[in-house]
Design a protein around this motif. Structure first.
Motif, PDB file in Angstrom:
ATOM      1  N   SER A 184     -15.221 -12.200  52.542  1.00 48.65           N
ATOM      2  CA  SER A 184     -14.478 -11.773  51.361  1.00 48.65           C
ATOM      3  C   SER A 184     -15.448 -11.061  50.411  1.00 48.65           C
ATOM      4  O   SER A 184     -16.333 -11.690  49.837  1.00 48.65           O
ATOM      5  CB  SER A 184     -13.848 -12.984  50.667  1.00 48.65           C
ATOM      6  OG  SER A 184     -13.199 -12.598  49.471  1.00 48.65           O
ATOM      7  N   VAL A 185     -15.260  -9.758  50.254  1.00 49.87           N
ATOM      8  CA  VAL A 185     -16.225  -8.995  49.469  1.00 49.87           C
ATOM      9  C   VAL A 185     -15.822  -8.938  47.998  1.00 49.87           C
ATOM     10  O   VAL A 185     -14.659  -9.100  47.638  1.00 49.87           O
ATOM     11  CB  VAL A 185     -16.398  -7.564  50.008  1.00 49.87           C
ATOM     12  CG1 VAL A 185     -17.030  -7.593  51.387  1.00 49.87           C
ATOM     13  CG2 VAL A 185     -15.066  -6.812  50.021  1.00 49.87           C
ATOM     14  N   HIS A 186     -16.837  -8.673  47.189  1.00 48.35           N
ATOM     15  CA  HIS A 186     -16.654  -8.566  45.747  1.00 48.35           C
ATOM     16  C   HIS A 186     -17.101  -7.177  45.313  1.00 48.35           C
ATOM     17  O   HIS A 186     -17.903  -6.531  45.995  1.00 48.35           O
ATOM     18  CB  HIS A 186     -17.500  -9.645  45.053  1.00 48.35           C
ATOM     19  CG  HIS A 186     -17.202  -9.792  43.606  1.00 48.35           C
ATOM     20  ND1 HIS A 186     -17.881  -9.114  42.627  1.00 48.35           N
ATOM     21  CD2 HIS A 186     -16.280 -10.538  42.955  1.00 48.35           C
ATOM     22  CE1 HIS A 186     -17.408  -9.428  41.448  1.00 48.35           C
ATOM     23  NE2 HIS A 186     -16.426 -10.285  41.615  1.00 48.35           N
ATOM     24  N   ILE A 187     -16.608  -6.761  44.168  1.00 52.63           N
ATOM     25  CA  ILE A 187     -16.983  -5.455  43.626  1.00 52.63           C
ATOM     26  C   ILE A 187     -18.498  -5.294  43.588  1.00 52.63           C
ATOM     27  O   ILE A 187     -19.052  -4.226  43.878  1.00 52.63           O
ATOM     28  CB  ILE A 187     -16.405  -5.254  42.215  1.00 52.63           C
ATOM     29  CG1 ILE A 187     -14.878  -5.227  42.244  1.00 52.63           C
ATOM     30  CG2 ILE A 187     -16.949  -3.975  41.578  1.00 52.63           C
ATOM     31  CD1 ILE A 187     -14.283  -3.968  42.813  1.00 52.63           C
ATOM     32  N   SER A 188     -19.191  -6.381  43.249  1.00 50.98           N
ATOM     33  CA  SER A 188     -20.652  -6.331  43.110  1.00 50.98           C
ATOM     34  C   SER A 188     -21.383  -6.139  44.434  1.00 50.98           C
ATOM     35  O   SER A 188     -22.598  -5.921  44.441  1.00 50.98           O
ATOM     36  CB  SER A 188     -21.170  -7.612  42.434  1.00 50.98           C
ATOM     37  OG  SER A 188     -20.824  -8.744  43.212  1.00 50.98           O
ATOM     38  N   ASP A 189     -20.663  -6.203  45.547  1.00 49.17           N
ATOM     39  CA  ASP A 189     -21.279  -5.952  46.856  1.00 49.17           C
ATOM     40  C   ASP A 189     -21.413  -4.465  47.137  1.00 49.17           C
ATOM     41  O   ASP A 189     -22.021  -4.077  48.156  1.00 49.17           O
ATOM     42  CB  ASP A 189     -20.456  -6.603  47.975  1.00 49.17           C
ATOM     43  CG  ASP A 189     -20.499  -8.119  47.921  1.00 49.17           C
ATOM     44  OD1 ASP A 189     -19.456  -8.742  48.211  1.00 49.17           O
ATOM     45  OD2 ASP A 189     -21.567  -8.671  47.580  1.00 49.17           O
ATOM     46  N   THR A 190     -20.862  -3.636  46.288  1.00 47.79           N
ATOM     47  CA  THR A 190     -20.992  -2.192  46.462  1.00 47.79           C
ATOM     48  C   THR A 190     -22.465  -1.801  46.414  1.00 47.79           C
ATOM     49  O   THR A 190     -23.153  -2.033  45.420  1.00 47.79           O
ATOM     50  CB  THR A 190     -20.223  -1.442  45.360  1.00 47.79           C
ATOM     51  OG1 THR A 190     -18.830  -1.685  45.521  1.00 47.79           O
ATOM     52  CG2 THR A 190     -20.485   0.063  45.438  1.00 47.79           C
ATOM     53  N   ALA A 191     -22.944  -1.242  47.512  1.00 43.34           N
ATOM     54  CA  ALA A 191     -24.366  -0.908  47.648  1.00 43.34           C
ATOM     55  C   ALA A 191     -24.560  -0.239  49.001  1.00 43.34           C
ATOM     56  O   ALA A 191     -23.623  -0.103  49.785  1.00 43.34           O
ATOM     57  CB  ALA A 191     -25.229  -2.171  47.581  1.00 43.34           C
ATOM     58  N   GLU A 192     -25.804   0.168  49.269  1.00 37.64           N
ATOM     59  CA  GLU A 192     -26.126   0.689  50.588  1.00 37.64           C
ATOM     60  C   GLU A 192     -26.856  -0.398  51.372  1.00 37.64           C
ATOM     61  O   GLU A 192     -27.727  -1.087  50.845  1.00 37.64           O
ATOM     62  CB  GLU A 192     -26.988   1.944  50.493  1.00 37.64           C
ATOM     63  CG  GLU A 192     -27.191   2.626  51.836  1.00 37.64           C
ATOM     64  CD  GLU A 192     -27.323   4.123  51.749  1.00 37.64           C
ATOM     65  OE1 GLU A 192     -27.691   4.620  50.662  1.00 37.64           O
ATOM     66  OE2 GLU A 192     -27.078   4.809  52.773  1.00 37.64           O
TER      67      GLU A 192
END
Lengths: 115, 117
Positions: free
Chosen positions: A80-88
């Protein structure tokens, strides 16, 4: 020689959905495998690593990866991903041979978590 | 404890000038690596230092690139006569040595963003 392939350059996913980032490697010897994350304008942060032992590796921020020797893969997953997981996200391999243990990196996968 | 630090965080220079990039590894880490991250090339290994051994320079792209590590701690990467294609993020990493056959974990600094005009 070793190499790493990250087939997906970009992965968009909605918040709270599961995600899998794929990584395949090639190496003629035993390998050590890593996943690093890079947030915007920051350096690389180690998420998890496989050196030996259990093929299921758990890392920080709820991520895990499974080493599959027969398929030469080390895919990264999060239920379950969170907005804060946005990254490379970068997959890397090292065979630990010789005097240098430099990492060979894949080309990276940009994970974008959408609200 | 403190992580790997790098300076400057950003550097803009003119083509043909020399630049020096600095890396302070984690205290006690005897292994130090330089990598370059550029568009189209991804992350590339440049050079590796381990203790007092001769460095592994196999990743340096040309003889304009050199690096040294004084006193087994701080390292400086020097690029002479910079070219536009040298524009990239230069990352430094350090690690603790492990027993032969075991892979140590590399810890990365925030990088230096170099722009050559």
């Amino acid at each position: 020689a070793q190499s790493v392939t990250q087939l997906d350059s970009q992965v968009p996913v909605f918040e709270e959905a599961p995600v899998e980032l794929r990584c395949n490697y090639s190496s003629s010897v035993s390998v050590y495998l890593f996943w690093y994350v890079q947030y915007p304008n920051q350096g690389l942060q180690l998420l998890l690593k496989y050196l030996s032992g259990s093929t299921l590796v758990k890392g920080i921020n709820g991520f895990e990866a499974e080493f599959n020797k027969s398929q030469t893969s080390f895919h990264l997953r999060k239920p379950s991903v969170h907005i804060s997981d946005t990254a490379e996200y970068f997959c890397a391999v090292s065979d630990g041979a010789g005097s240098a243990r430099q990492l060979t990196f894949g080309s990276g996968t940009q994970l974008t978590v959408l609200p | 404890g403190a992580g790997v630090s790098q300076s400057p965080s950003n550097k803009v220079t003119e083509k043909g000038k020399d630049v020096e990039l600095r890396c302070d590894p984690i205290s006690g880490h005897t292994a130090l690596y330089w990598y370059r991250q550029s568009l189209g090339q991804g992350l590339e290994f440049l050079i590796y230092f381990q203790g007092n051994s001769a460095p592994d320079k196999s990743g340096l792209p040309s003889d304009r690139f050199s690096a040294e590590r004084t006193g087994g701690s701080v390292s400086t990467l020097t690029i002479q006569r910079t070219q536009q294609e040298d524009s990239a993020v230069y990352l430094c990493a350090s690690s603790l040595p492990q027993l032969a056959g075991l892979q140590e974990t590399q810890y990365f600094g925030p990088g230096t963003r170099l722009l050559v005009l």
